[in-house]
Enzyme design. Structure first.
Site, PDB file in Angstrom:
ATOM      1  N   GLU A 248      72.383 -16.861  44.592  1.00 21.34           N
ATOM      2  CA  GLU A 248      73.033 -18.101  44.172  1.00 21.34           C
ATOM      3  C   GLU A 248      72.321 -19.309  44.774  1.00 21.34           C
ATOM      4  OE1 GLU A 248      75.269 -18.360  41.983  1.00 21.34           O
ATOM      5  OE2 GLU A 248      75.949 -16.280  41.792  1.00 21.34           O
TER       6      GLU A 248
ATOM      7  N   CYS B 228      83.783 -15.723  46.137  1.00 18.69           N
ATOM      8  CA  CYS B 228      82.363 -15.648  46.487  1.00 18.69           C
ATOM      9  C   CYS B 228      81.831 -17.033  46.813  1.00 18.69           C
ATOM     10  CB  CYS B 228      81.570 -15.000  45.356  1.00 18.69           C
ATOM     11  SG  CYS B 228      81.982 -13.254  45.184  1.00 18.69           S
TER      12      CYS B 228
ATOM     13  N   HIS C 225      75.011 -12.464  44.186  1.00 18.75           N
ATOM     14  CA  HIS C 225      75.904 -11.714  43.314  1.00 18.75           C
ATOM     15  C   HIS C 225      75.152 -10.510  42.744  1.00 18.75           C
ATOM     16  CE1 HIS C 225      79.176 -14.858  42.548  1.00 18.75           C
ATOM     17  NE2 HIS C 225      79.834 -13.726  42.707  1.00 18.75           N
TER      18      HIS C 225
HETATM   19  N1  PCA Z   1      83.329 -11.061  43.592  1.00 20.96           N
HETATM   20  C1  PCA Z   1      84.260 -12.150  43.431  1.00 20.96           C
HETATM   21  C2  PCA Z   1      85.109 -12.145  44.668  1.00 20.96           C
HETATM   22  C3  PCA Z   1      84.861 -10.830  45.308  1.00 20.96           C
HETATM   23  C4  PCA Z   1      83.663 -10.288  44.668  1.00 20.96           C
HETATM   24  O1  PCA Z   1      83.041  -9.263  45.011  1.00 20.96           O
HETATM   25  C5  PCA Z   1      83.598 -13.472  43.080  1.00 20.96           C
HETATM   26  O2  PCA Z   1      82.565 -13.449  42.376  1.00 20.96           O
HETATM   27  O3  PCA Z   1      84.070 -14.541  43.465  1.00 20.96           O
END
Ligand code: PCA
Length: 206
Positions: free
Chosen positions: A80, A142, A166
């Site tokens: 990100e 996240c 992610h």
């Molecule tokens: N993904 C979520 C919250 C926990 C996770 O593993 C997110 O993308 O915010």
């Protein structure tokens, strides 16, 4: 040995497992390229996640922080670029529903990742793993965790890189939902490759 704090999340919403949980548990206490990995699982809870993370930062005193989260539906590893000062999205695991409020009342609107995200994408691709920079981490847990870590680092003038990656669903998770998926072993290898980028001389190329 320098420590990298590697956080993952517990399962949430309609995901019965979270592949980031397994990655941080398997890599906990492992050493890689001169880094000792401290793997920790963060709750999907707006009231606890930030507190938990901040406590870990002060307890572990890491030299780098990489937080991981599941983005079911994405088809590549996505470091990100930015975290925003906003909580929004569906209910968390405790039933709390955010409504666009700020994470930190007087905090800045956003923070850029200080991880070598371009280098990570390049190295992942060099190793045959599809990857791409993401320009939004959303506004759910996240993003929250990424923002909280960068805020804490700034407040305490810690000179350490920090950011968020992610990952797509694992095959096991895709058995129960119609999303693109990676083998869990490839997801783990991808994160090992990203940790391997922490010392890269070109890592100022964010
Ligand atoms: N993904 C979520 C919250 C926990 C996770 O593993 C997110 O993308 O915010």
């Amino acid at each position: 040995m320098r420590k990298v704090l590697l956080t993952g999340f517990e399962p949430f919403l309609d995901n019965p497992i979270n592949p980031t949980e397994e990655i941080v548990q398997v890599l906990h206490n492992e050493s890689l390229n001169g880094w000792k990995i401290i793997g920790e699982v963060i709750p999907v809870d707006f009231h606890l996640a930030g507190k938990h993370l901040v406590e870990l930062i002060h307890k572990v005193q890491p030299s780098a922080i990489i937080s991981l989260g599941l983005a079911a539906g994405r088809n590549r590893i996505t470091p990100e670029r930015i975290a925003i000062n906003c909580n929004d999205g569906p209910k968390d695991n405790q039933g709390y529903k955010p409504n666009g409020e700020k994470i930190i009342d007087d905090g800045p609107d956003g923070y850029f990742s200080t991880l070598p995200i371009k280098m990570m994408v390049k190295e992942l691709e060099n190793n045959g793993i599809p990857a791409k920079i993401s320009n939004t981490a959303g506004a759910y847990l996240c993003n929250h965790v990424m923002y909280r870590a960068l805020y804490e680092i700034q407040q305490n003038k810690l000179n350490i890189p920090s950011g968020f990656i992610h990952i797509p669903a694992s095959h096991k998770l895709a058995l129960t939902s119609n999303v693109p998926s990676f083998a869990q072993t490839d997801l783990q290898r991808a994160i090992e490759i990203c940790i391997g980028c922490l010392d890269d001389e070109n890592s100022s190329n964010y």
